[in-house]
Enzyme design. Sequence first.
Site, short mmCIF file in Angstrom:
data_model
loop_
_atom_site.label_atom_id
_atom_site.label_comp_id
_atom_site.label_asym_id
_atom_site.label_seq_id
_atom_site.Cartn_x
_atom_site.Cartn_y
_atom_site.Cartn_z
N HIS A 81 0.99 -1.39 -0.15
CA HIS A 81 -0.34 -0.55 0.34
C HIS A 81 0.67 0.57 0.38
CE1 HIS A 81 0.55 1.62 4.34
NE2 HIS A 81 0.89 0.45 4.82
N CYS A 82 0.25 2.34 0.04
CA CYS A 82 0.89 3.37 -0.12
C CYS A 82 -0.10 4.19 0.76
CB CYS A 82 0.87 4.66 -1.81
SG CYS A 82 -0.69 4.49 -2.66
N VAL A 83 0.30 5.87 0.41
CA VAL A 83 -0.57 6.81 1.19
C VAL A 83 -2.33 6.51 1.31
CG1 VAL A 83 -0.72 9.45 2.12
CG2 VAL A 83 1.28 8.46 0.87
N ARG B 112 -3.85 4.35 -0.65
CA ARG B 112 -3.99 2.81 -2.03
C ARG B 112 -3.77 1.67 -1.88
NH1 ARG B 112 -1.48 5.19 -6.84
NH2 ARG B 112 -0.62 7.32 -5.26
#
EC number: 2.7.1.201
Length: 474
Positions: free
Chosen positions: A26-28, A30
Amino acid sequence: MTKFTESAKELLEHVGGKENIAAVTHCVTRMRFVLNDPSKADVTKIEALKPVKGTFTQAGQFQVIIGNDVSTFYNDFVKVAGVSEASKDEAKVAAKQNMNWLQRMIAHLADIFTPLIPALVVGGLILGFRNVIGDIKLLEDGTKTIVEVSQFWAGVHAFLWLIGEAVFHFLPVGITWAVARKMGATPILGIVLGITLVSPQLLNAYGVAGAKEIPTWDFGFAQIEMIGYQAQVIPAILAGFVLSFLELRLRKIVPNSISMIVVPFLALIPTVLIAHTVLGPIGWTIGSWISDVVYTSLTSAFGWLFAAIFGFAYAPLVITGLHHMTNAIDLQLMSELGGTNLWPMIALSNIAQGSAVLAMIFINRKNEEEKQVSIPAAISCYLGVTEPAMFGINLKYGFPFLAAMIGSLVAAVISVGSDVMANSIGVGGLPGFLSIQPQHMMMFAIAMLVAIVVPFILTIIFAKTGMNKFSFKK
């Protein structure tokens, strides 16, 4: 049972089950899935889940927008799915199985330039501030600059150049480091290679054109010009790839017992020699050609057409990931021209997307559930992060995305038609104003106003005239 347990179970089912997940991270905002068979993901059912704000596929990854709760959701999903956590780098490697050659090339460019963006943004803001206090005559009836009447601000002006020079003149150091890191070579060797391209021993790249005589290394049978490559992008990229290629190949054939000594020596020295004899001159020529073509296109009689196409098409480029190519072009323009007229259009496109979301907030102002998505999306878009706005709202409805593209087109034509230039890449939204060269700030402000007003009005018009039935999604 935790907050997202049920939703995580449903998402696992809709992406095709555990056996269809090659990697997940995951990112910030998504969840990023690498799926063995992307066709098994049921997009309609996934987007119907309450925590999900939208989906899209980019760079071989199926991405599910969750929002600020993504880290909590991710932890719950990993527990429910029984899959191991993957790093972003591992996910990118796994994603290559779903990418064609062009997507892989773009992914490589993104991995090289993305780590450099924070420094470039800071550098652009610093250059903009220095221009305001050092170049614009604001005091004594418009006859003197702030620096000319204040010793304090004169000191600040001089001191800040320390950072500006480090970011832009020594940019090749960051590029060669990023290439070595990306390719799996030794990052410190990339740094050393970069330093050899900008060493104080060399004739500064900015002084080559006016130099009466270029110093050389004289080997008796051959001479090599001692030219620096300050701010040059392509020579640094080419040198970084050659270093990585040599080091990785040497690791395979040199015994481990002597590899620590032999591999760095045999990789670095030939690369530095090749960089100054072949790669540097070739890269400089290519870079100059690219910057000349882009700048000439934007300043020619048909510059408005180029701007219109770019302004209209930039948001769709973000969907494909092709927008990462603009970073290299921006940096090349900066090294050749002392600024970029491409980046202001990117900032305007981001602002336009945020303005379309703002209109949707107004249209659906009674929809409290959607506000949880749209309000944070609009804010993040105005601050330069467009994905939540584009995929969570604008592409979902379709017509706001089109309205934003049209608004971006008009704003881009105004920007290019007024010869607006930015000092560098900046924050790709409203704060991008600070990266614009002072003499162009007024016209950029007008273009920004257009990028805010036109998409807002068009979105409302489209909603009331039946365009709300139009959608980019099947």
